[in-house]
Write a protein that holds these residues in place. Structure first.
Motif, PDB file in Angstrom:
ATOM      1  N   LYS A 270       0.790  -1.229   0.000  1.00  0.00           N
ATOM      2  CA  LYS A 270       0.000   0.000   0.000  1.00  0.00           C
ATOM      3  C   LYS A 270       0.827   1.287   0.000  1.00  0.00           C
ATOM      4  O   LYS A 270       0.308   2.353  -0.328  1.00  0.00           O
ATOM      5  CB  LYS A 270      -0.940   0.002   1.213  1.00  0.00           C
ATOM      6  CG  LYS A 270      -1.984  -1.108   1.163  1.00  0.00           C
ATOM      7  CD  LYS A 270      -2.924  -1.043   2.348  1.00  0.00           C
ATOM      8  CE  LYS A 270      -3.996  -2.129   2.264  1.00  0.00           C
ATOM      9  NZ  LYS A 270      -4.923  -2.081   3.422  1.00  0.00           N
TER      10      LYS A 270
ATOM     11  N   ASN B  44       2.168   2.935  -5.328  1.00  0.00           N
ATOM     12  CA  ASN B  44       1.193   2.494  -6.318  1.00  0.00           C
ATOM     13  C   ASN B  44       1.776   2.664  -7.715  1.00  0.00           C
ATOM     14  O   ASN B  44       2.847   3.247  -7.880  1.00  0.00           O
ATOM     15  CB  ASN B  44      -0.151   3.235  -6.170  1.00  0.00           C
ATOM     16  CG  ASN B  44       0.021   4.748  -6.212  1.00  0.00           C
ATOM     17  OD1 ASN B  44       0.715   5.283  -7.070  1.00  0.00           O
ATOM     18  ND2 ASN B  44      -0.631   5.440  -5.286  1.00  0.00           N
TER      19      ASN B  44
ATOM     20  N   ASN C  35       1.057   3.819 -11.859  1.00  0.00           N
ATOM     21  CA  ASN C  35       0.228   4.713 -12.651  1.00  0.00           C
ATOM     22  C   ASN C  35      -0.676   3.931 -13.609  1.00  0.00           C
ATOM     23  O   ASN C  35      -0.526   2.721 -13.790  1.00  0.00           O
ATOM     24  CB  ASN C  35       1.114   5.688 -13.433  1.00  0.00           C
ATOM     25  CG  ASN C  35       1.803   6.686 -12.523  1.00  0.00           C
ATOM     26  OD1 ASN C  35       1.201   7.180 -11.575  1.00  0.00           O
ATOM     27  ND2 ASN C  35       3.065   6.978 -12.791  1.00  0.00           N
ATOM     28  N   ASN C  36      -1.578   4.644 -14.214  1.00  0.00           N
ATOM     29  CA  ASN C  36      -2.482   4.023 -15.189  1.00  0.00           C
ATOM     30  C   ASN C  36      -2.553   4.892 -16.440  1.00  0.00           C
ATOM     31  O   ASN C  36      -3.620   5.214 -16.944  1.00  0.00           O
ATOM     32  CB  ASN C  36      -3.879   3.814 -14.591  1.00  0.00           C
ATOM     33  CG  ASN C  36      -4.422   5.053 -13.904  1.00  0.00           C
ATOM     34  OD1 ASN C  36      -3.756   6.083 -13.827  1.00  0.00           O
ATOM     35  ND2 ASN C  36      -5.636   4.955 -13.407  1.00  0.00           N
TER      36      ASN C  36
ATOM     37  N   GLU D  33       8.862   1.080  -9.169  1.00  0.00           N
ATOM     38  CA  GLU D  33       7.841   0.453  -8.310  1.00  0.00           C
ATOM     39  C   GLU D  33       8.030  -1.064  -8.266  1.00  0.00           C
ATOM     40  O   GLU D  33       7.872  -1.691  -7.213  1.00  0.00           O
ATOM     41  CB  GLU D  33       6.437   0.787  -8.822  1.00  0.00           C
ATOM     42  CG  GLU D  33       6.064   2.257  -8.738  1.00  0.00           C
ATOM     43  CD  GLU D  33       6.515   3.057  -9.941  1.00  0.00           C
ATOM     44  OE1 GLU D  33       6.234   4.265  -9.985  1.00  0.00           O
ATOM     45  OE2 GLU D  33       7.153   2.469 -10.850  1.00  0.00           O
TER      46      GLU D  33
ATOM     47  N   LEU E  59      -0.007  -4.790  -6.759  1.00  0.00           N
ATOM     48  CA  LEU E  59       0.164  -3.346  -6.826  1.00  0.00           C
ATOM     49  C   LEU E  59      -1.163  -2.674  -7.168  1.00  0.00           C
ATOM     50  O   LEU E  59      -1.889  -3.127  -8.056  1.00  0.00           O
ATOM     51  CB  LEU E  59       1.212  -2.993  -7.879  1.00  0.00           C
ATOM     52  CG  LEU E  59       2.646  -3.418  -7.514  1.00  0.00           C
ATOM     53  CD1 LEU E  59       3.510  -3.508  -8.758  1.00  0.00           C
ATOM     54  CD2 LEU E  59       3.254  -2.436  -6.527  1.00  0.00           C
ATOM     55  N   LEU E  60      -1.465  -1.600  -6.477  1.00  0.00           N
ATOM     56  CA  LEU E  60      -2.686  -0.842  -6.698  1.00  0.00           C
ATOM     57  C   LEU E  60      -2.374   0.409  -7.504  1.00  0.00           C
ATOM     58  O   LEU E  60      -1.236   0.879  -7.544  1.00  0.00           O
ATOM     59  CB  LEU E  60      -3.316  -0.448  -5.360  1.00  0.00           C
ATOM     60  CG  LEU E  60      -3.565  -1.584  -4.355  1.00  0.00           C
ATOM     61  CD1 LEU E  60      -4.159  -1.008  -3.067  1.00  0.00           C
ATOM     62  CD2 LEU E  60      -4.485  -2.653  -4.930  1.00  0.00           C
ATOM     63  N   ASN E  61      -3.420   0.959  -8.149  1.00  0.00           N
ATOM     64  CA  ASN E  61      -3.253   2.226  -8.853  1.00  0.00           C
ATOM     65  C   ASN E  61      -3.599   3.379  -7.902  1.00  0.00           C
ATOM     66  O   ASN E  61      -3.961   3.144  -6.738  1.00  0.00           O
ATOM     67  CB  ASN E  61      -4.096   2.252 -10.138  1.00  0.00           C
ATOM     68  CG  ASN E  61      -5.583   2.111  -9.864  1.00  0.00           C
ATOM     69  OD1 ASN E  61      -6.085   2.513  -8.817  1.00  0.00           O
ATOM     70  ND2 ASN E  61      -6.309   1.551 -10.817  1.00  0.00           N
ATOM     71  N   PRO E  62      -3.488   4.630  -8.334  1.00  0.00           N
ATOM     72  CA  PRO E  62      -3.772   5.750  -7.420  1.00  0.00           C
ATOM     73  C   PRO E  62      -5.193   5.758  -6.867  1.00  0.00           C
ATOM     74  O   PRO E  62      -5.459   6.421  -5.852  1.00  0.00           O
ATOM     75  CB  PRO E  62      -3.503   6.982  -8.295  1.00  0.00           C
ATOM     76  CG  PRO E  62      -2.502   6.520  -9.302  1.00  0.00           C
ATOM     77  CD  PRO E  62      -2.906   5.107  -9.610  1.00  0.00           C
TER      78      PRO E  62
ATOM     79  N   LYS F 294      -6.595   3.168  -5.659  1.00  0.00           N
ATOM     80  CA  LYS F 294      -6.609   2.057  -4.704  1.00  0.00           C
ATOM     81  C   LYS F 294      -7.305   0.818  -5.262  1.00  0.00           C
ATOM     82  O   LYS F 294      -7.860   0.016  -4.509  1.00  0.00           O
ATOM     83  CB  LYS F 294      -7.268   2.478  -3.374  1.00  0.00           C
ATOM     84  CG  LYS F 294      -6.644   3.711  -2.739  1.00  0.00           C
ATOM     85  CD  LYS F 294      -5.143   3.504  -2.468  1.00  0.00           C
ATOM     86  CE  LYS F 294      -4.517   4.721  -1.837  1.00  0.00           C
ATOM     87  NZ  LYS F 294      -3.037   4.577  -1.656  1.00  0.00           N
TER      88      LYS F 294
END
Length: 270
Positions: free
Chosen positions: A128, A131, A133-134, A146, A164-167, A169
């Protein structure tokens, strides 16, 4: 593991991959001494180079790569089954970067069958504090600090990989590949707009399932908690292969259904 290094007159320390991470990666697959999915992998590499505004040599045709890998990997090194992790980087010569010549490097990971699921289930967890990017470059294999940070985190916590999560969450991917979540007859896959990798290997698998009505493939925005609702989870990595996920925190997962689906997919290449 075999390594090959090719350069256009530059010593290795002066290439921009080493200095700046100015490189893109793609995988090619050898199965039973034959290239498989070579067109999909080739077009993914070309698309990745275009996104990074690299100068694509006229010699970089599909036939060039087919010949290269047939001679260098299959015939010379006698690799019957393996993953060719191919990397193109920009050279330091050239004032205009988009016109600078490129060089390539590749390594081969030999294995029993590139389409077979590895026997040992993986243990994952969420991370957490960072994160991914997308954006346009999140879907291709480029330099990712990352991934490095998360890989060290996984090692230090006795994990095989981390999610891994994106911004926002929501689930994007792991350090090495994409996750597929099975619930009943539905397989949920994180959207590419969420930060998931473009994966020729995964695309081939889910296309096979869809065409043969073996599962309902759905692209989703998946919050972290939903990983705990899945019955089975499959990790598909173009650079490492296929893995079942056995555990995330205190939740354990089966692998019977994905074992059946991947076996049917593998037989379609016979």
């Amino acid at each position: 593991m075999e390594n090959q290094y090719f350069t256009s007159g530059e010593i290795p320390v002066k290439n921009r991959a080493f200095l700046l991470g100015d490189t893109v990666k793609a995988a090619f697959f050898v199965r039973n001494a034959e290239l498989i999915m070579d067109e999909e992998c080739y077009f993914f590499l070309m698309a990745s180079m275009r996104k990074m505004r690299m100068n694509i040599p006229l010699s970089y045709t599909l036939e060039f790569f087919q010949s290269l890998f047939r001679k260098e990997v299959i015939e010379l090194k006698q690799i019957r089954n393996g993953i060719i992790n191919f990397q193109v980087f920009r050279n330091t010569d050239g004032i205009i970067l988009s016109k600078a010549p490129v060089s390539y490097f590749y390594e081969v990971s030999e294995m029993t069958d590139v389409l077979a699921v590895h026997s040992r289930p993986l243990e994952l967890d969420l991370i957490k504090e960072i994160n991914v990017n997308n954006n346009l470059l999140s879907n291709i294999r480029v330099h990712s600090p990352e991934n490095i940070y998360a890989g060290i985190y996984a090692q230090e916590n006795d994990l095989d990989d981390v999610i891994l999560l994106n911004p926002n969450k929501r689930i994007a991917r792991t350090t090495s590949g994409n996750l597929l979540f099975l619930e009943g007859n539905i397989i949920k896959v994180p959207k590419q707009t969420e930060g998931a990798y473009i994966s020729p290997l995964m695309e081939n698998f889910v296309t096979f399932l869809h065409k043969n009505n073996l599962a309902d493939i759905q692209e989703h925005e998946i919050i972290a908690f939903e990983s705990q609702k899945a019955e089975e989870i499959l990790l598909i990595s173009d650079e490492k292969g296929l893995f079942t996920v056995g555990k995330i925190r205190n939740k354990t997962f089966g692998n019977n259904r994905f074992a059946e689906l991947t076996e049917a997919w593998t037989k379609s290449f016979s």
